[in-house]
Design an enzyme around this catalytic site. Structure first.
Site, PDB file in Angstrom:
ATOM      1  N   LYS A   1       1.805  -3.207   8.931  1.00 37.58           N
ATOM      2  CA  LYS A   1       2.908  -2.244   8.881  1.00 37.58           C
ATOM      3  C   LYS A   1       4.159  -2.956   9.329  1.00 37.58           C
ATOM      4  O   LYS A   1       4.248  -3.392  10.483  1.00 37.58           O
ATOM      5  CB  LYS A   1       2.650  -1.080   9.847  1.00 37.58           C
ATOM      6  CG  LYS A   1       1.700  -0.109   9.280  1.00 37.58           C
ATOM      7  CD  LYS A   1       1.770   1.244   9.941  1.00 37.58           C
ATOM      8  CE  LYS A   1       0.808   2.117   9.156  1.00 37.58           C
ATOM      9  NZ  LYS A   1       0.909   3.502   9.380  1.00 37.58           N
TER      10      LYS A   1
ATOM     11  N   GLY B   1       5.647   4.257   4.495  1.00 37.14           N
ATOM     12  CA  GLY B   1       5.400   5.357   5.427  1.00 37.14           C
ATOM     13  C   GLY B   1       6.729   5.842   5.958  1.00 37.14           C
ATOM     14  O   GLY B   1       7.790   5.440   5.494  1.00 37.14           O
ATOM     15  N   THR B   2       6.661   6.700   6.951  1.00 37.03           N
ATOM     16  CA  THR B   2       7.876   7.238   7.541  1.00 37.03           C
ATOM     17  C   THR B   2       8.666   6.143   8.246  1.00 37.03           C
ATOM     18  O   THR B   2       9.874   6.161   8.283  1.00 37.03           O
ATOM     19  CB  THR B   2       7.500   8.327   8.570  1.00 37.03           C
ATOM     20  OG1 THR B   2       6.447   9.104   8.019  1.00 37.03           O
ATOM     21  CG2 THR B   2       8.667   9.218   8.860  1.00 37.03           C
ATOM     22  N   TYR B   3       7.957   5.211   8.824  1.00 38.71           N
ATOM     23  CA  TYR B   3       8.627   4.212   9.647  1.00 38.71           C
ATOM     24  C   TYR B   3       8.614   2.839   9.022  1.00 38.71           C
ATOM     25  O   TYR B   3       9.354   1.969   9.432  1.00 38.71           O
ATOM     26  CB  TYR B   3       7.895   4.047  10.990  1.00 38.71           C
ATOM     27  CG  TYR B   3       7.479   5.342  11.585  1.00 38.71           C
ATOM     28  CD1 TYR B   3       8.429   6.147  12.205  1.00 38.71           C
ATOM     29  CD2 TYR B   3       6.171   5.787  11.516  1.00 38.71           C
ATOM     30  CE1 TYR B   3       8.074   7.354  12.727  1.00 38.71           C
ATOM     31  CE2 TYR B   3       5.812   7.001  12.037  1.00 38.71           C
ATOM     32  CZ  TYR B   3       6.771   7.786  12.643  1.00 38.71           C
ATOM     33  OH  TYR B   3       6.419   8.986  13.155  1.00 38.71           O
ATOM     34  N   ALA B   4       7.691   2.613   8.107  1.00 39.62           N
ATOM     35  CA  ALA B   4       7.370   1.238   7.789  1.00 39.62           C
ATOM     36  C   ALA B   4       6.889   1.090   6.361  1.00 39.62           C
ATOM     37  O   ALA B   4       6.489   2.051   5.725  1.00 39.62           O
ATOM     38  CB  ALA B   4       6.260   0.771   8.734  1.00 39.62           C
ATOM     39  N   THR B   5       6.941  -0.150   5.894  1.00 38.81           N
ATOM     40  CA  THR B   5       6.298  -0.493   4.631  1.00 38.81           C
ATOM     41  C   THR B   5       4.932  -1.063   4.984  1.00 38.81           C
ATOM     42  O   THR B   5       4.818  -1.866   5.910  1.00 38.81           O
ATOM     43  CB  THR B   5       7.128  -1.552   3.893  1.00 38.81           C
ATOM     44  OG1 THR B   5       8.488  -1.115   3.896  1.00 38.81           O
ATOM     45  CG2 THR B   5       6.663  -1.694   2.455  1.00 38.81           C
ATOM     46  N   VAL B   6       3.915  -0.625   4.257  1.00 38.47           N
ATOM     47  CA  VAL B   6       2.559  -1.048   4.597  1.00 38.47           C
ATOM     48  C   VAL B   6       1.996  -1.937   3.494  1.00 38.47           C
ATOM     49  O   VAL B   6       2.085  -1.601   2.311  1.00 38.47           O
ATOM     50  CB  VAL B   6       1.629   0.172   4.768  1.00 38.47           C
ATOM     51  CG1 VAL B   6       0.295  -0.258   5.352  1.00 38.47           C
ATOM     52  CG2 VAL B   6       2.286   1.203   5.677  1.00 38.47           C
TER      53      VAL B   6
ATOM     54  N   LEU C   1       0.830  -1.211   0.000  1.00 37.34           N
ATOM     55  CA  LEU C   1       0.000   0.000   0.000  1.00 37.34           C
ATOM     56  C   LEU C   1       0.859   1.253   0.000  1.00 37.34           C
ATOM     57  O   LEU C   1       0.398   2.330  -0.323  1.00 37.34           O
ATOM     58  CB  LEU C   1      -0.928   0.014   1.219  1.00 37.34           C
ATOM     59  CG  LEU C   1      -1.955  -1.113   1.308  1.00 37.34           C
ATOM     60  CD1 LEU C   1      -2.683  -1.060   2.636  1.00 37.34           C
ATOM     61  CD2 LEU C   1      -2.944  -1.037   0.152  1.00 37.34           C
TER      62      LEU C   1
ATOM     63  N   ASP D   1       1.909  13.978  14.814  1.00 33.57           N
ATOM     64  CA  ASP D   1       2.131  14.010  13.365  1.00 33.57           C
ATOM     65  C   ASP D   1       0.800  13.955  12.621  1.00 33.57           C
ATOM     66  O   ASP D   1       0.645  13.205  11.669  1.00 33.57           O
ATOM     67  CB  ASP D   1       3.039  12.831  12.976  1.00 33.57           C
ATOM     68  CG  ASP D   1       3.661  13.005  11.592  1.00 33.57           C
ATOM     69  OD1 ASP D   1       3.713  14.155  11.105  1.00 33.57           O
ATOM     70  OD2 ASP D   1       4.083  11.997  10.997  1.00 33.57           O
TER      71      ASP D   1
END
Length: 302
Positions: free
Chosen positions: A35, A15-20, A12, A132
């Site tokens: 995530k 993100g800033t921290y993770a692959t979704v 999907l 955030d």
């Protein structure tokens, strides 16, 4: 729960921290959002991250995306969230005509803002800041229910200054006290973001689209006026306060926003905006106070 319980479907986004990824719970047939946070092999999982995330599992509210589970393996952390198919940014983008931004109908703006504040009030009561908030983090169901996503992740993983993902860390929703280096921020930083999001839903375009901290402050002061010790005691002692900030008077918010809106703007919504966008964080409304604002009277009086 183990990751084998889920079938990984399409990616999907980053993100800033993770692959979704979109995922499927094989035993229930329910779609989820997975995530995946890659862990630094040397450092392992920061215990604070695990603590923060377990707090998020306790946040059960209609306007907060549910975190169902956390699967911890050697080199990654998989957060299992409820799956939502749309977010406020995509929703607003889908309504753009040509390149012209279009705001949402005011009754929808009100319904979304109410839900945003409901979710936020619940989190703040539980002593959790979002840090955030932005349209991309507000997820929307087909029935128009709005839920706050990515709660607590900023605290768990820190807000990176330079992200490795396509997602620029956005300054547009960041409060002036944070931009000026205040370290004592509280729930009021989320309230500022709520004000920015409210204005953007009304007009279809970001209120303060800065490209760096300095420009971001300039855009804020151009519209809201430049703060001084009278309007905001202590402002001149903030680490990034600049005595050479251009002195500006506040602009008329109604006059600024009205050209983008077909229907005449209600004075109540402008008053609420002022309450959310106070430069001095101590003067900003709380989420609970905002929910009692006359603009929402049809919700709390019915």
């Amino acid at each position: 729960m183990s990751s084998s319980q889920f079938k990984q479907l399409e990616k999907l986004g980053n993100g800033t921290y993770a692959t979704v990824y979109k995922g499927l719970n094989k035993s229930t047939g329910v779609y989820v959002a997975l995530k995946e946070v890659k862990l630094d092999s040397e450092e392992g999982t920061p215990s604070t991250a695990i603590r923060e995330i377990s707090l998020m599992k306790e946040l059960k509210h209609d306007n907060i995306v549910r975190l169902y589970d956390v699967i911890h393996t050697e080199n990654k952390l998989t957060l299992v969230f409820e799956y939502m198919d749309n977010d406020l940014k995509k929703y607003m983008d889908s309504r753009t005509v040509g390149n012209a931004p279009r705001g949402l109908e005011m009754n929808l703006v009100k319904y979304f803002q109410w839900q945003l504040l409901e979710g936020l009030a619940f989190c703040h009561e539980n002593k959790i800041l979002h840090r955030d908030l932005k349209p991309q983090n507000l997820l929307i169901t087909k029935r128009g229910q709005l839920k706050l996503g990515d709660f607590g992740l900023a605290r768990a993983f820190g807000i990176p200054v330079n992200t490795f993902s396509s997602e620029v860390v956005t300054l547009w929703y960041r409060a002036p006290d944070v931009l000026m280096g205040s370290r004592t921020y509280s729930t009021s930083i989320d309230i500022w973001s709520c004000g920015c999001i409210l204005a953007e839903m009304i007009t279809g375009k970001p209120l303060f689209p800065g490209t760096n901290d300095e420009e971001q402050l300039k855009l804020i002061f151009d519209k809201m006026g430049t703060p001084n010790e009278t309007t905001w005691p202590g402002v001149t002692s903030l680490p990034k306060y600049n005595p050479n900030f251009q002195q500006r008077l506040p602009k008329d918010l109604k006059a600024e926003l009205q050209p983008y809106v077909k229907e005449p703007l209600d004075d109540n919504v402008i008053d609420l905006l002022h309450g959310l966008l106070q430069l001095n964080p101590d003067m900003r409304l709380s989420a609970k106070q905002a929910l009692l604002h006359p603009w929402f009277s049809e919700y709390y009086e019915s």
